[in-house]
Design a protein around this motif. Structure first.
Motif, mmCIF file in Angstrom:
data_model
loop_
_atom_site.group_PDB
_atom_site.id
_atom_site.type_symbol
_atom_site.label_atom_id
_atom_site.label_comp_id
_atom_site.label_asym_id
_atom_site.label_seq_id
_atom_site.Cartn_x
_atom_site.Cartn_y
_atom_site.Cartn_z
ATOM 1 N N ALA A 163 -2.139 3.567 -38.275
ATOM 2 C CA ALA A 163 -2.934 3.971 -39.229
ATOM 3 C C ALA A 163 -2.209 3.367 -40.630
ATOM 4 O O ALA A 163 -3.177 3.010 -41.497
ATOM 5 N N THR A 164 -1.107 3.452 -40.905
ATOM 6 C CA THR A 164 -0.355 3.129 -42.113
ATOM 7 C C THR A 164 0.309 1.884 -42.214
ATOM 8 O O THR A 164 1.018 1.486 -43.128
ATOM 9 N N GLY A 165 0.091 1.098 -41.019
ATOM 10 C CA GLY A 165 0.907 -0.127 -40.844
ATOM 11 C C GLY A 165 2.496 0.160 -41.052
ATOM 12 O O GLY A 165 3.132 -0.722 -41.536
ATOM 13 N N TYR A 166 2.866 1.175 -40.409
ATOM 14 C CA TYR A 166 4.406 1.466 -40.282
ATOM 15 C C TYR A 166 5.024 1.580 -41.698
ATOM 16 O O TYR A 166 6.039 0.978 -41.826
ATOM 17 N N SER A 167 4.211 2.232 -42.570
ATOM 18 C CA SER A 167 4.877 2.390 -43.954
ATOM 19 C C SER A 167 4.615 3.775 -44.361
ATOM 20 O O SER A 167 3.980 4.545 -43.741
ATOM 21 N N GLU A 168 4.851 3.991 -45.650
ATOM 22 C CA GLU A 168 5.113 5.506 -46.162
ATOM 23 C C GLU A 168 3.646 5.748 -46.915
ATOM 24 O O GLU A 168 3.274 6.990 -47.394
ATOM 25 N N TYR A 169 2.830 4.815 -46.996
ATOM 26 C CA TYR A 169 1.471 5.164 -47.415
ATOM 27 C C TYR A 169 0.456 5.754 -46.702
ATOM 28 O O TYR A 169 0.446 5.638 -45.492
ATOM 29 N N ARG A 170 -0.101 6.655 -47.447
ATOM 30 C CA ARG A 170 -1.054 7.408 -46.768
ATOM 31 C C ARG A 170 -2.645 6.814 -46.275
ATOM 32 O O ARG A 170 -2.825 6.403 -47.222
ATOM 33 N N VAL A 171 -3.298 7.356 -45.360
ATOM 34 C CA VAL A 171 -4.443 6.861 -45.134
ATOM 35 C C VAL A 171 -5.434 7.621 -45.933
ATOM 36 O O VAL A 171 -5.464 8.762 -46.201
ATOM 37 N N GLY A 172 -6.703 6.902 -46.573
ATOM 38 C CA GLY A 172 -7.550 7.541 -47.292
ATOM 39 C C GLY A 172 -8.286 8.635 -46.648
ATOM 40 O O GLY A 172 -8.210 8.737 -45.463
ATOM 41 N N ALA A 173 -8.978 9.376 -47.429
ATOM 42 C CA ALA A 173 -9.999 10.519 -46.608
ATOM 43 C C ALA A 173 -10.878 10.164 -45.809
ATOM 44 O O ALA A 173 -11.389 10.906 -45.007
ATOM 45 N N GLY A 174 -11.374 8.917 -45.908
ATOM 46 C CA GLY A 174 -12.695 8.536 -45.275
ATOM 47 C C GLY A 174 -11.879 7.891 -43.854
ATOM 48 O O GLY A 174 -12.801 7.591 -43.183
ATOM 49 N N GLY A 175 -10.672 8.109 -43.480
ATOM 50 C CA GLY A 175 -10.070 7.766 -42.191
ATOM 51 C C GLY A 175 -9.874 6.337 -41.895
ATOM 52 O O GLY A 175 -10.181 5.410 -42.834
ATOM 53 N N VAL A 176 -9.592 5.933 -40.665
ATOM 54 C CA VAL A 176 -9.472 4.675 -40.262
ATOM 55 C C VAL A 176 -9.726 4.537 -38.922
ATOM 56 O O VAL A 176 -9.484 5.261 -37.936
ATOM 57 N N THR A 177 -10.135 3.458 -38.617
ATOM 58 C CA THR A 177 -10.542 3.041 -37.090
ATOM 59 C C THR A 177 -9.404 1.975 -36.560
ATOM 60 O O THR A 177 -9.113 0.858 -37.226
ATOM 61 N N LEU A 178 -8.681 2.338 -35.599
ATOM 62 C CA LEU A 178 -7.599 1.520 -34.993
ATOM 63 C C LEU A 178 -8.190 0.861 -33.739
ATOM 64 O O LEU A 178 -8.725 1.453 -32.703
ATOM 65 N N SER A 179 -7.746 -0.678 -33.481
ATOM 66 C CA SER A 179 -8.166 -1.259 -32.348
ATOM 67 C C SER A 179 -7.068 -1.084 -31.299
ATOM 68 O O SER A 179 -6.263 -2.204 -31.218
ATOM 69 N N VAL A 180 -7.035 -0.205 -30.633
ATOM 70 C CA VAL A 180 -5.930 0.337 -29.783
ATOM 71 C C VAL A 180 -6.569 1.011 -28.875
ATOM 72 O O VAL A 180 -7.338 1.756 -28.513
ATOM 73 N N SER A 181 -6.115 0.540 -27.257
ATOM 74 C CA SER A 181 -6.664 1.304 -26.259
ATOM 75 C C SER A 181 -5.871 2.449 -25.827
ATOM 76 O O SER A 181 -4.821 2.434 -26.348
ATOM 77 N N GLN A 182 -6.295 3.182 -24.775
ATOM 78 C CA GLN A 182 -5.562 4.247 -24.563
ATOM 79 C C GLN A 182 -4.378 3.886 -23.449
ATOM 80 O O GLN A 182 -3.302 4.361 -23.397
ATOM 81 N N GLU A 183 -4.422 2.582 -22.976
ATOM 82 C CA GLU A 183 -3.487 2.181 -22.114
ATOM 83 C C GLU A 183 -2.360 1.781 -22.870
ATOM 84 O O GLU A 183 -1.239 1.898 -22.757
#
Length: 231
Positions: A163-183
Protein backbone atom coordinates in the motif's frame (compact mmCIF):
# COMPACT_ATOMS: atom_id res chain seq x y z
CA UNK A 1 2.30 8.59 -22.45
CA UNK A 2 2.51 12.37 -22.31
CA UNK A 3 5.49 13.98 -20.65
CA UNK A 4 3.25 15.82 -18.17
CA UNK A 5 1.63 12.55 -17.07
CA UNK A 6 5.02 10.90 -16.55
CA UNK A 7 6.16 13.91 -14.54
CA UNK A 8 3.12 13.69 -12.27
CA UNK A 9 3.70 9.98 -11.62
CA UNK A 10 7.31 10.71 -10.65
CA UNK A 11 6.25 13.54 -8.38
CA UNK A 12 3.75 11.23 -6.67
CA UNK A 13 6.52 8.69 -6.06
CA UNK A 14 8.47 8.91 -2.79
CA UNK A 15 11.65 8.44 -4.83
CA UNK A 16 11.29 11.91 -6.33
CA UNK A 17 9.22 13.85 -3.82
CA UNK A 18 11.01 17.03 -2.85
CA UNK A 19 13.45 17.07 -5.77
CA UNK A 20 13.80 20.17 -7.98
CA UNK A 21 11.80 20.32 -11.21
CA UNK A 22 14.96 20.37 -13.30
CA UNK A 23 16.03 16.99 -11.86
CA UNK A 24 12.66 15.46 -12.72
CA UNK A 25 12.87 16.94 -16.21
CA UNK A 26 16.37 15.52 -16.72
CA UNK A 27 15.32 12.03 -15.62
CA UNK A 28 12.42 12.10 -18.08
CA UNK A 29 14.68 13.41 -20.85
CA UNK A 30 17.24 10.67 -20.17
CA UNK A 31 14.61 7.94 -19.97
CA UNK A 32 12.74 5.89 -22.51
CA UNK A 33 9.20 4.56 -22.15
CA UNK A 34 9.08 0.79 -22.63
CA UNK A 35 6.07 -1.53 -22.87
CA UNK A 36 6.06 -5.10 -21.54
CA UNK A 37 3.49 -7.86 -21.91
CA UNK A 38 2.34 -10.20 -19.16
CA UNK A 39 5.15 -12.51 -18.09
CA UNK A 40 7.85 -10.65 -20.03
CA UNK A 41 11.13 -10.23 -18.19
CA UNK A 42 12.56 -6.75 -17.61
CA UNK A 43 15.68 -8.55 -16.48
CA UNK A 44 16.70 -11.84 -14.91
CA UNK A 45 18.65 -12.79 -11.81
CA UNK A 46 22.37 -12.54 -12.60
CA UNK A 47 21.97 -10.07 -15.49
CA UNK A 48 24.35 -7.13 -15.64
CA UNK A 49 22.69 -3.84 -14.61
CA UNK A 50 21.80 -1.61 -17.53
CA UNK A 51 19.57 0.89 -15.74
CA UNK A 52 16.63 1.42 -13.42
CA UNK A 53 12.90 1.43 -14.04
CA UNK A 54 9.89 3.44 -12.89
CA UNK A 55 6.48 1.76 -13.13
CA UNK A 56 4.10 4.06 -15.03
CA UNK A 57 1.27 1.58 -15.58
CA UNK A 58 0.63 -1.99 -14.54
CA UNK A 59 2.89 -3.86 -12.13
CA UNK A 60 6.17 -5.74 -11.90
CA UNK A 61 6.84 -8.81 -9.76
CA UNK A 62 10.27 -9.18 -8.15
CA UNK A 63 10.92 -12.89 -7.69
CA UNK A 64 13.53 -15.62 -7.36
CA UNK A 65 13.01 -19.11 -8.82
CA UNK A 66 15.04 -22.01 -7.46
CA UNK A 67 16.62 -24.72 -9.60
CA UNK A 68 13.74 -26.95 -8.55
CA UNK A 69 11.24 -24.41 -9.90
CA UNK A 70 10.05 -23.08 -6.54
CA UNK A 71 9.11 -19.41 -6.74
CA UNK A 72 9.69 -16.84 -3.98
CA UNK A 73 7.91 -13.54 -4.57
CA UNK A 74 9.89 -10.68 -3.02
CA UNK A 75 7.57 -7.85 -3.92
CA UNK A 76 4.93 -6.50 -6.29
CA UNK A 77 5.72 -3.02 -7.55
CA UNK A 78 2.92 -0.87 -8.92
CA UNK A 79 2.66 2.63 -10.40
CA UNK A 80 5.15 5.08 -8.95
CA UNK A 81 7.53 2.38 -7.71
CA UNK A 82 11.16 2.18 -8.80
CA UNK A 83 13.19 -0.99 -9.20
CA UNK A 84 16.68 -2.04 -10.21
CA UNK A 85 18.37 0.66 -8.18
CA UNK A 86 20.59 -1.60 -6.06
CA UNK A 87 22.54 -2.99 -9.01
CA UNK A 88 22.66 0.44 -10.61
CA UNK A 89 24.45 1.78 -7.53
CA UNK A 90 26.84 -1.07 -6.78
CA UNK A 91 27.37 -2.42 -10.31
CA UNK A 92 26.76 -6.03 -9.27
CA UNK A 93 24.49 -8.45 -11.16
CA UNK A 94 20.74 -8.33 -10.63
CA UNK A 95 19.77 -10.10 -7.37
CA UNK A 96 16.33 -11.22 -8.62
CA UNK A 97 14.08 -11.49 -11.64
CA UNK A 98 11.75 -8.64 -12.56
CA UNK A 99 8.69 -9.79 -14.52
CA UNK A 100 5.77 -7.77 -15.88
CA UNK A 101 2.38 -8.66 -14.47
CA UNK A 102 -0.26 -7.86 -17.04
CA UNK A 103 0.60 -5.21 -19.61
CA UNK A 104 3.05 -2.83 -18.00
CA UNK A 105 4.54 0.47 -19.09
CA UNK A 106 7.81 1.64 -17.55
CA UNK A 107 10.26 4.50 -17.79
CA UNK A 108 13.74 3.07 -18.29
CA UNK A 109 16.70 5.27 -17.27
CA UNK A 110 20.09 3.95 -18.49
CA UNK A 111 22.70 3.47 -15.80
CA UNK A 112 25.24 5.81 -17.43
CA UNK A 113 22.65 8.58 -17.74
CA UNK A 114 21.63 8.23 -14.10
CA UNK A 115 25.24 8.30 -12.90
CA UNK A 116 25.92 11.35 -15.08
CA UNK A 117 23.05 13.13 -13.32
CA UNK A 118 24.46 12.20 -9.90
CA UNK A 119 27.97 13.27 -10.92
CA UNK A 120 26.63 16.63 -12.08
CA UNK A 121 24.69 17.11 -8.84
CA UNK A 122 26.46 15.13 -6.06
CA UNK A 123 23.99 16.41 -3.48
CA UNK A 124 21.43 14.02 -5.02
CA UNK A 125 23.34 11.02 -3.69
CA UNK A 126 22.04 11.70 -0.19
CA UNK A 127 18.45 11.67 -1.41
CA UNK A 128 18.68 8.45 -3.41
CA UNK A 129 20.75 6.59 -0.82
CA UNK A 130 17.99 7.41 1.64
CA UNK A 131 15.51 5.66 -0.66
CA UNK A 132 17.77 2.62 -0.92
CA UNK A 133 17.97 2.52 2.88
CA UNK A 134 14.17 2.53 3.11
CA UNK A 135 14.03 -0.48 0.82
CA UNK A 136 16.73 -2.16 2.92
CA UNK A 137 14.74 -1.54 6.11
CA UNK A 138 11.68 -3.06 4.46
CA UNK A 139 13.71 -6.16 3.57
CA UNK A 140 14.95 -6.46 7.16
CA UNK A 141 11.40 -6.17 8.43
CA UNK A 142 10.31 -9.03 6.17
CA UNK A 143 13.26 -11.14 7.31
CA UNK A 144 12.19 -10.56 10.89
CA UNK A 145 8.62 -11.41 9.97
CA UNK A 146 9.58 -14.70 8.32
CA UNK A 147 11.53 -15.77 11.41
CA UNK A 148 9.41 -14.71 14.38
CA UNK A 149 6.11 -13.14 13.28
CA UNK A 150 2.72 -14.87 13.13
CA UNK A 151 0.84 -15.22 9.84
CA UNK A 152 -1.54 -12.31 10.56
CA UNK A 153 1.46 -10.09 11.28
CA UNK A 154 3.31 -11.23 8.14
CA UNK A 155 0.22 -10.60 6.04
CA UNK A 156 -0.30 -7.15 7.57
CA UNK A 157 3.32 -6.21 6.86
CA UNK A 158 3.02 -7.31 3.24
CA UNK A 159 -0.23 -5.43 2.67
CA UNK A 160 1.15 -2.26 4.26
CA UNK A 161 4.33 -2.49 2.18
CA UNK A 162 2.29 -2.86 -0.99
CA UNK A 163 0.00 0.00 0.00
CA UNK A 164 2.85 2.39 0.70
CA UNK A 165 5.12 1.34 -2.15
CA UNK A 166 7.68 -0.06 0.32
CA UNK A 167 8.27 3.37 1.85
CA UNK A 168 7.61 5.09 5.15
CA UNK A 169 4.74 7.20 3.82
CA UNK A 170 1.30 6.54 5.21
CA UNK A 171 -1.79 5.71 3.20
CA UNK A 172 -4.58 8.29 3.24
CA UNK A 173 -7.75 7.87 5.24
CA UNK A 174 -9.66 6.90 2.10
CA UNK A 175 -7.80 3.63 1.84
CA UNK A 176 -6.16 2.07 -1.18
CA UNK A 177 -6.95 -0.73 -3.64
CA UNK A 178 -4.15 -3.19 -4.43
CA UNK A 179 -4.04 -5.28 -7.61
CA UNK A 180 -2.81 -8.42 -5.89
CA UNK A 181 -4.29 -11.91 -5.85
CA UNK A 182 -4.55 -14.13 -2.81
CA UNK A 183 -2.17 -16.58 -4.50
CA UNK A 184 0.44 -13.81 -4.73
CA UNK A 185 -0.14 -12.82 -1.11
CA UNK A 186 0.38 -16.45 -0.10
CA UNK A 187 3.78 -16.40 -1.80
CA UNK A 188 4.64 -13.06 -0.23
CA UNK A 189 3.61 -14.10 3.28
CA UNK A 190 4.89 -17.68 3.15
CA UNK A 191 1.54 -19.39 3.65
CA UNK A 192 -1.10 -21.36 1.76
CA UNK A 193 -3.82 -19.58 -0.19
CA UNK A 194 -6.42 -21.18 2.10
CA UNK A 195 -4.83 -19.67 5.22
CA UNK A 196 -4.55 -16.27 3.54
CA UNK A 197 -8.22 -16.44 2.53
CA UNK A 198 -9.27 -17.34 6.08
CA UNK A 199 -7.40 -14.38 7.53
CA UNK A 200 -8.67 -11.93 4.92
CA UNK A 201 -12.25 -13.07 5.47
CA UNK A 202 -11.90 -12.26 9.17
CA UNK A 203 -10.49 -8.83 8.32
CA UNK A 204 -13.26 -8.23 5.79
CA UNK A 205 -15.88 -9.04 8.44
CA UNK A 206 -14.17 -6.54 10.76
CA UNK A 207 -14.30 -3.87 8.04
CA UNK A 208 -10.53 -3.60 7.65
CA UNK A 209 -10.45 -4.77 4.02
CA UNK A 210 -12.75 -5.75 1.19
CA UNK A 211 -11.97 -8.46 -1.36
CA UNK A 212 -12.40 -8.22 -5.11
CA UNK A 213 -11.42 -10.34 -8.09
CA UNK A 214 -7.63 -10.16 -8.08
CA UNK A 215 -7.67 -7.14 -5.79
CA UNK A 216 -7.86 -6.12 -2.14
CA UNK A 217 -8.97 -2.75 -0.80
CA UNK A 218 -7.54 -1.69 2.55
CA UNK A 219 -9.99 0.48 4.49
CA UNK A 220 -8.22 0.60 7.86
CA UNK A 221 -4.44 0.71 7.72
CA UNK A 222 -4.44 1.69 11.40
CA UNK A 223 -5.96 -1.68 12.30
CA UNK A 224 -3.21 -3.52 10.41
CA UNK A 225 -0.54 -1.37 12.05
CA UNK A 226 -2.18 -2.13 15.39
CA UNK A 227 -1.52 -5.84 14.87
CA UNK A 228 2.18 -5.07 14.61
CA UNK A 229 2.21 -2.68 17.56
CA UNK A 230 0.89 -5.39 19.88
CA UNK A 231 3.90 -7.66 19.35
Amino acid sequence: MERERIQQILLDSHWFQGLPDDVIAQVIADGKVKNFTDGQYLYGKGDEPDGLYAVLQGAVVAQIISKEGKCAVLGILERGSWLGEISVFDGSPRPSDAVARGNAQLLFVPRDKFHALLDAQPNLYRHFIRQVCKRYRSALRMLEASLIRSLPERLAIRLLDLATGYSEYRVGAGGVTLSVSQEELALLAGATRQRINQELKLWEKAGWVSLGYGSITIHDCGALEGLLAKS
